[in-house]
Design a protein around this motif. Sequence first.
Motif, mmCIF file in Angstrom:
data_model
loop_
_atom_site.group_PDB
_atom_site.id
_atom_site.type_symbol
_atom_site.label_atom_id
_atom_site.label_comp_id
_atom_site.label_asym_id
_atom_site.label_seq_id
_atom_site.Cartn_x
_atom_site.Cartn_y
_atom_site.Cartn_z
ATOM 1 N N LEU A 171 0.728 -1.117 -0.038
ATOM 2 C CA LEU A 171 0.048 0.035 -0.075
ATOM 3 C C LEU A 171 0.933 1.209 -0.119
ATOM 4 N N LYS A 172 0.681 2.164 -0.900
ATOM 5 C CA LYS A 172 1.406 3.361 -0.890
ATOM 6 C C LYS A 172 0.615 4.666 -1.412
ATOM 7 N N THR A 173 1.389 5.869 -1.217
ATOM 8 C CA THR A 173 0.461 7.039 -1.748
ATOM 9 C C THR A 173 1.363 7.322 -3.049
ATOM 10 N N THR A 174 0.179 7.789 -4.036
ATOM 11 C CA THR A 174 0.733 8.037 -5.295
ATOM 12 C C THR A 174 1.382 9.469 -5.404
ATOM 13 N N SER A 175 1.943 10.147 -6.257
ATOM 14 C CA SER A 175 2.411 11.212 -6.613
ATOM 15 C C SER A 175 1.638 12.388 -6.365
ATOM 16 N N ASP A 176 0.023 12.013 -6.806
ATOM 17 C CA ASP A 176 -0.944 12.939 -6.738
ATOM 18 C C ASP A 176 -1.642 12.885 -5.434
ATOM 19 N N SER A 177 -1.073 12.478 -4.307
ATOM 20 C CA SER A 177 -1.539 12.276 -2.832
ATOM 21 C C SER A 177 -2.609 11.118 -2.902
ATOM 22 N N GLN A 178 -2.895 10.347 -3.834
ATOM 23 C CA GLN A 178 -3.903 9.402 -3.624
ATOM 24 C C GLN A 178 -3.284 8.136 -3.213
ATOM 25 N N PHE A 179 -4.020 7.073 -2.973
ATOM 26 C CA PHE A 179 -3.663 5.804 -2.535
ATOM 27 C C PHE A 179 -3.729 4.534 -3.607
ATOM 28 N N MET A 180 -2.792 3.766 -3.506
ATOM 29 C CA MET A 180 -3.049 2.428 -4.310
ATOM 30 C C MET A 180 -2.232 1.287 -3.809
ATOM 31 N N PHE A 181 -2.457 0.292 -4.213
ATOM 32 C CA PHE A 181 -1.715 -0.973 -3.998
ATOM 33 C C PHE A 181 -1.380 -1.972 -5.025
ATOM 34 N N ASN A 182 -0.218 -2.637 -4.862
ATOM 35 C CA ASN A 182 0.176 -3.745 -5.570
ATOM 36 C C ASN A 182 0.082 -4.981 -4.862
ATOM 37 N N LEU A 183 -0.393 -6.123 -5.327
ATOM 38 C CA LEU A 183 -0.329 -7.353 -4.820
ATOM 39 C C LEU A 183 1.047 -7.996 -5.477
ATOM 40 N N LYS A 184 1.819 -8.460 -4.298
ATOM 41 C CA LYS A 184 3.129 -9.043 -5.075
ATOM 42 C C LYS A 184 3.180 -10.433 -4.696
ATOM 43 N N ALA A 185 3.659 -11.394 -5.470
ATOM 44 C CA ALA A 185 4.026 -12.574 -5.221
ATOM 45 C C ALA A 185 5.161 -12.677 -4.273
ATOM 46 N N GLY A 186 5.216 -14.003 -3.896
ATOM 47 C CA GLY A 186 6.319 -14.211 -2.736
ATOM 48 C C GLY A 186 7.834 -13.772 -3.448
ATOM 49 N N ASN A 187 8.046 -13.810 -4.892
ATOM 50 C CA ASN A 187 9.225 -13.688 -5.479
ATOM 51 C C ASN A 187 9.343 -12.281 -5.446
ATOM 52 N N GLY A 188 8.183 -11.307 -5.167
ATOM 53 C CA GLY A 188 8.336 -9.862 -5.247
ATOM 54 C C GLY A 188 7.616 -9.220 -6.624
ATOM 55 N N GLU A 189 7.566 -10.362 -7.504
ATOM 56 C CA GLU A 189 6.690 -9.556 -8.875
ATOM 57 C C GLU A 189 5.398 -9.256 -8.497
ATOM 58 N N VAL A 190 4.876 -8.210 -9.017
ATOM 59 C CA VAL A 190 3.788 -7.334 -9.165
ATOM 60 C C VAL A 190 3.005 -8.094 -9.768
ATOM 61 N N ILE A 191 1.521 -8.929 -9.182
ATOM 62 C CA ILE A 191 0.884 -9.736 -10.110
ATOM 63 C C ILE A 191 -0.846 -9.040 -10.209
ATOM 64 N N LEU A 192 -0.844 -7.878 -9.507
ATOM 65 C CA LEU A 192 -2.014 -7.241 -9.487
ATOM 66 C C LEU A 192 -2.032 -5.900 -8.959
ATOM 67 N N THR A 193 -2.541 -4.825 -9.921
ATOM 68 C CA THR A 193 -2.266 -3.508 -9.349
ATOM 69 C C THR A 193 -3.669 -2.776 -9.524
ATOM 70 N N SER A 194 -3.865 -1.997 -8.359
ATOM 71 C CA SER A 194 -5.231 -1.599 -7.971
ATOM 72 C C SER A 194 -5.468 -0.294 -8.811
ATOM 73 N N GLU A 195 -6.555 0.400 -9.037
ATOM 74 C CA GLU A 195 -6.926 1.607 -9.185
ATOM 75 C C GLU A 195 -6.403 2.648 -8.079
ATOM 76 N N ARG A 196 -6.507 4.015 -8.263
ATOM 77 C CA ARG A 196 -6.217 4.884 -7.350
ATOM 78 C C ARG A 196 -7.409 5.237 -6.594
#
Length: 110
Positions: free
Chosen positions: A7-32
């Motif tokens: 879970l992180k803050t975007t450059s325009d002060s919104q929020f989003m998240f990435n689901l990362k697999a055990g190897n660190g690879e992003v497998i799903l990216t949320s909307e803002r």
Amino acid sequence: MAASYDLKTTSDSQFMFNLKAGNGEVILTSERYKAKASALNGIESVRTNSPDDGRYDRRTSTSSQPYFVLKAANGEIIGKSEMYSSSQAMENGIESVKRNGPNAELKDNT
């Protein structure tokens, strides 16, 4: 390394998240999301909906690359995958979200 929701803050002060697999690879990216609570609700929605194959909408980009979106029960898009090189690679990505989505830990980087 365990699967995680980043879970992180975007450059325009919104929020989003990435689901990362055990190897660190992003497998799903949320909307803002405008509110952190909404992003956290999005994560809970992925936890709930990711095991259900019927929630995945398999698509093809304008450049003919397969990808998928995960939808909630109301049809709203919760997250989107990367572009894949083949349909089989996309199916592997879906299986990874199904396997990791329900129990991934939350890493709050806001």
